[in-house]
Each structure stands twice: as C-alpha cells, then as structure tokens.
Design a protein around this motif. Structure first.
Motif, PDB file in Angstrom:
ATOM      1  N   UNK A  19       0.725  -1.227   0.082  1.00  0.00           N
ATOM      2  CA  UNK A  19       0.110  -0.036  -0.183  1.00  0.00           C
ATOM      3  C   UNK A  19       0.827   1.076  -0.099  1.00  0.00           C
ATOM      4  N   UNK A  20       1.939   1.133   0.691  1.00  0.00           N
ATOM      5  CA  UNK A  20       2.972   2.465   0.871  1.00  0.00           C
ATOM      6  C   UNK A  20       3.665   2.467  -0.327  1.00  0.00           C
ATOM      7  N   UNK A  21       3.984   1.403  -1.060  1.00  0.00           N
ATOM      8  CA  UNK A  21       4.708   1.486  -2.379  1.00  0.00           C
ATOM      9  C   UNK A  21       3.997   2.315  -3.275  1.00  0.00           C
ATOM     10  N   UNK A  22       2.376   1.761  -3.305  1.00  0.00           N
ATOM     11  CA  UNK A  22       1.527   2.217  -4.468  1.00  0.00           C
ATOM     12  C   UNK A  22       1.193   3.539  -4.219  1.00  0.00           C
ATOM     13  N   UNK A  23       1.178   4.155  -2.867  1.00  0.00           N
ATOM     14  CA  UNK A  23       0.855   5.336  -2.399  1.00  0.00           C
ATOM     15  C   UNK A  23       2.008   6.405  -3.029  1.00  0.00           C
ATOM     16  N   UNK A  24       3.302   5.932  -2.789  1.00  0.00           N
ATOM     17  CA  UNK A  24       4.525   6.584  -3.267  1.00  0.00           C
ATOM     18  C   UNK A  24       4.570   6.738  -4.725  1.00  0.00           C
ATOM     19  N   UNK A  25       4.047   5.679  -5.335  1.00  0.00           N
ATOM     20  CA  UNK A  25       4.044   5.679  -6.947  1.00  0.00           C
ATOM     21  C   UNK A  25       3.073   6.562  -7.623  1.00  0.00           C
ATOM     22  N   UNK A  26       1.898   6.643  -6.910  1.00  0.00           N
ATOM     23  CA  UNK A  26       0.897   7.443  -7.241  1.00  0.00           C
ATOM     24  C   UNK A  26       1.132   9.016  -6.809  1.00  0.00           C
ATOM     25  N   UNK A  27       1.953   9.141  -5.715  1.00  0.00           N
ATOM     26  CA  UNK A  27       2.223  10.505  -5.354  1.00  0.00           C
ATOM     27  C   UNK A  27       3.229  11.308  -6.387  1.00  0.00           C
ATOM     28  N   UNK A  32       3.952  14.597 -11.409  1.00  0.00           N
ATOM     29  CA  UNK A  32       4.703  14.857 -12.489  1.00  0.00           C
ATOM     30  C   UNK A  32       3.452  15.298 -13.471  1.00  0.00           C
ATOM     31  N   UNK A  33       2.056  15.116 -12.959  1.00  0.00           N
ATOM     32  CA  UNK A  33       1.172  15.937 -13.690  1.00  0.00           C
ATOM     33  C   UNK A  33       1.379  17.281 -13.405  1.00  0.00           C
ATOM     34  N   UNK A  34       1.228  17.465 -12.151  1.00  0.00           N
ATOM     35  CA  UNK A  34       1.264  18.953 -12.019  1.00  0.00           C
ATOM     36  C   UNK A  34       2.457  19.768 -12.470  1.00  0.00           C
ATOM     37  N   UNK A 123      -2.691   9.291  -1.948  1.00  0.00           N
ATOM     38  CA  UNK A 123      -1.857   9.789  -2.723  1.00  0.00           C
ATOM     39  C   UNK A 123      -2.465  11.421  -3.052  1.00  0.00           C
ATOM     40  N   UNK A 124      -3.866  11.287  -3.609  1.00  0.00           N
ATOM     41  CA  UNK A 124      -4.536  12.885  -3.648  1.00  0.00           C
ATOM     42  C   UNK A 124      -4.063  13.721  -2.557  1.00  0.00           C
ATOM     43  N   UNK A 125      -4.489  13.197  -1.235  1.00  0.00           N
ATOM     44  CA  UNK A 125      -4.437  13.961  -0.371  1.00  0.00           C
ATOM     45  C   UNK A 125      -2.863  14.615  -0.068  1.00  0.00           C
ATOM     46  N   UNK A 126      -2.085  13.575  -0.279  1.00  0.00           N
ATOM     47  CA  UNK A 126      -0.578  14.006   0.040  1.00  0.00           C
ATOM     48  C   UNK A 126      -0.324  14.964  -1.092  1.00  0.00           C
ATOM     49  N   UNK A 127      -0.435  14.942  -2.299  1.00  0.00           N
ATOM     50  CA  UNK A 127      -0.339  15.887  -3.161  1.00  0.00           C
ATOM     51  C   UNK A 127      -0.676  17.123  -2.970  1.00  0.00           C
ATOM     52  N   UNK A 128      -2.159  17.253  -2.500  1.00  0.00           N
ATOM     53  CA  UNK A 128      -3.096  18.341  -2.271  1.00  0.00           C
ATOM     54  C   UNK A 128      -2.633  19.043  -0.735  1.00  0.00           C
ATOM     55  N   UNK A 129      -1.633  18.132  -0.115  1.00  0.00           N
ATOM     56  CA  UNK A 129      -1.309  18.951   1.240  1.00  0.00           C
ATOM     57  C   UNK A 129      -0.002  19.577   0.629  1.00  0.00           C
ATOM     58  N   UNK A 130       0.734  19.165  -0.043  1.00  0.00           N
ATOM     59  CA  UNK A 130       1.862  19.730  -0.399  1.00  0.00           C
ATOM     60  C   UNK A 130       1.450  21.123  -1.341  1.00  0.00           C
ATOM     61  N   UNK A 131       0.595  21.091  -2.074  1.00  0.00           N
ATOM     62  CA  UNK A 131      -0.281  22.553  -2.592  1.00  0.00           C
ATOM     63  C   UNK A 131      -0.699  23.397  -1.602  1.00  0.00           C
ATOM     64  N   UNK A 132      -1.175  22.747  -0.519  1.00  0.00           N
ATOM     65  CA  UNK A 132      -1.498  23.839   0.579  1.00  0.00           C
ATOM     66  C   UNK A 132      -0.478  24.351   1.152  1.00  0.00           C
ATOM     67  N   UNK A 133       0.652  23.572   1.668  1.00  0.00           N
ATOM     68  CA  UNK A 133       1.905  24.184   1.971  1.00  0.00           C
ATOM     69  C   UNK A 133       2.504  25.262   1.326  1.00  0.00           C
ATOM     70  N   UNK A 134       2.568  25.044  -0.151  1.00  0.00           N
ATOM     71  CA  UNK A 134       3.049  25.996  -1.146  1.00  0.00           C
ATOM     72  C   UNK A 134       2.069  27.366  -0.926  1.00  0.00           C
ATOM     73  N   UNK A 135       1.054  27.002  -0.963  1.00  0.00           N
ATOM     74  CA  UNK A 135      -0.081  28.329  -0.691  1.00  0.00           C
ATOM     75  C   UNK A 135      -0.043  29.174   0.733  1.00  0.00           C
ATOM     76  N   UNK A 136       0.488  28.202   1.894  1.00  0.00           N
ATOM     77  CA  UNK A 136       0.435  28.899   2.994  1.00  0.00           C
ATOM     78  C   UNK A 136       1.935  29.550   3.139  1.00  0.00           C
TER      79      UNK A 136
END
Length: 270
Positions: A19-27, A32-34, A123-136
């Motif tokens: 599960x962790x490996x899959x999450x990392x790959x999806x992150x 990359x999409x961003x 993975x969606x949540x992790x990337x969105x948290x990174x975007x939130x940290x950038x915004x903050x």
C-alpha cells in the motif's frame, strides 16, 4: 460474489508495505502531472496573494480600528486566521480534481490495476497537502511584506501543522463528494455552499464580538473559528489550549467518519 465484494476482498489482501509503495508511486505520478500542467498551481500561488492584499488593504483600516489599533494590528490578526481559509480552499480543489479523474477515465485505469484502492485517495491527499503548504508559504511571505511579524517560529510550525491536520480531514469530505456527485461543477458548487458560510461566519477575518447574537452562537461552534484562534494564539500569543484541542477533536472526528465512507464509495463506484 458481487464485483464490489471482489474488489474489497482483493484490496484487503494487499500488505501494508505494498500500500505504501503504491501510494508513493501515485504521489510521484500526480506530481509529474502538476509539473506538466503548471496552470494547476495557479490557485495555490495566486489565491494567497490576492486574498491577503485584498483583506489587508480593503478592510485592514476599519477592522484594525475595531481591534484598537490600525492596519498593522489587523495584519497580525488576519494572517494567522487565513491559514484556515487556505486549508478549506485546497480541500475543495481535491474533490473537483478527483471527480475530473473519474470523468476522464483515469480512475477506471487505476481501479483495473492490482493496487490498493485506498492508495489512490491517500496519494491525492498527500499532493494536495503539498499544494496547501506552498499556498501557506506564499501567504506568509506576502504577510511579512505587508507587516506581519513572526516572533515564534515554533508556534508558526505548530499552526501550519494544525491547519494541515484539519485540511486533511476536510479533504475526505470532498473526496466523497468527488465520487458521489456527477461532475466537477457540482462538487465546486456544493463546496462554495458549505465554505462561504463557514469562512465568513467565523473569526478568520474579523472579531466576532460585534456580530449578532445568533451568528455568534454559530461562530462559537464553527471549527474554523477554533482553528483560526488557535493559529493566532500560537503565532502571535494568546490562549491556545482550548481552541487547539477543539480543532484536533473536529479533525479526528471528521476523518474517522468520512475516510471509511470515501474509501468505500471509491471501491464500489460503478
């Protein structure tokens, strides 16, 4: 055996490490999409700049006087409070993006792969948290430029962590909406119907003492008021404990209820 039951059973057989490996790959895939679509960062970059300047220079003088000072006093008041707004806005965007992935067929591809279904959501949540940290971070830089004083770096980091915790809880709500609603416009419309009363019926932008009694009763139980007041206490001084624990309790409660619902709806969506 139904298809939903088969999917759930197969998902349960996947070990935690996988599960962790899959999450990392999806992150990595989402990052990359961003990178390939930098316009997806416009809201995280521009929103904190626009809102900080708007509230400081349009409302700073009048509300600052109500606080017993002027614009400088309002900067110290509103910048910590706006951390709560950043989290809510980023949470809404995760729901619209998730819904778009369903409508473009991306999620059908993911669900056909032998990966943990929860990994897609984490993975969606992790990337969105990174975007939130950038915004903050951008909001804090703009805040410093207009006069905000950072006097307690430890309190600042604690406030950012608290805002991220609450934002994560809200993301589960919007991930659920992203699954059950038909299109991204519906998710966005529902988000605004929820966010606008919560944001402006709180202590984020102005003290609540001058509000009507019925509205004060709402702001007292509004978790955004607790988050804004806790961040304010951590960053500029003042009472912290009560608002901090109320925010943590809301975050844990929302996550405990909505995370299983979001994962179940994702697994069983036809």
């Amino acid at each position: 055996m139904s298809a939903a039951t088969t999917v759930t059973t197969a998902d349960a057989r996947i070990p935690l490490r996988a599960h962790l490996r899959h999450t990392g790959a999806l992150v990595r895939r989402n990052l990359l999409w961003v990178r390939q679509n930098p316009e997806s960062m416009f809201d995280a970059i521009l929103m904190p700049i626009v809102f900080t300047l708007l509230f400081v220079y349009v409302f700073g003088g009048s509300i600052g006087q109500a606080l017993g000072g002027g614009q400088d006093d309002y900067v110290q008041y509103v910048v910590p409070g706006m951390m709560a707004m950043m989290g809510m806005s980023m949470a809404m965007s995760v729901g619209t993006g998730f819904n778009q992935d369903f409508n473009t067929g991306v999620m059908d591809r993911f669900r056909s792969l032998p990966i943990g279904r929860g990994s897609v959501l984490f993975a969606k949540i992790a990337v969105e948290l990174l975007r939130m940290l950038v915004a903050t971070a951008i909001m804090l830089v703009v805040g410093v430029l207009v006069g905000f004083d950072i006097t307690d770096w430890g309190g600042l980091l604690a406030a950012v962590g608290l805002a991220a915790l609450f934002a994560t809880a809200l993301m589960w709500v919007f991930l659920t909406l992203g699954v059950v609603l038909q299109n991204a416009q519906s998710v966005q419309a529902m988000g605004f119907l929820v966010l606008m009363p919560l944001q402006f019926g709180s202590s984020i932008f102005a003290p609540t003492e001058s509000m009507p009694g019925w509205l004060q009763s709402f702001t007292d139980v509004n978790p955004l008021s607790s988050l804004a007041d806790a961040a304010r206490g951590l960053m500029v001084g003042g009472p912290v404990a009560h608002d901090l624990w109320v925010t943590v309790a809301w975050s844990v409660g929302i996550t405990a209820v909505m995370a299983p619902i979001a994962i179940h709806k994702f697994r069983t969506k036809s």
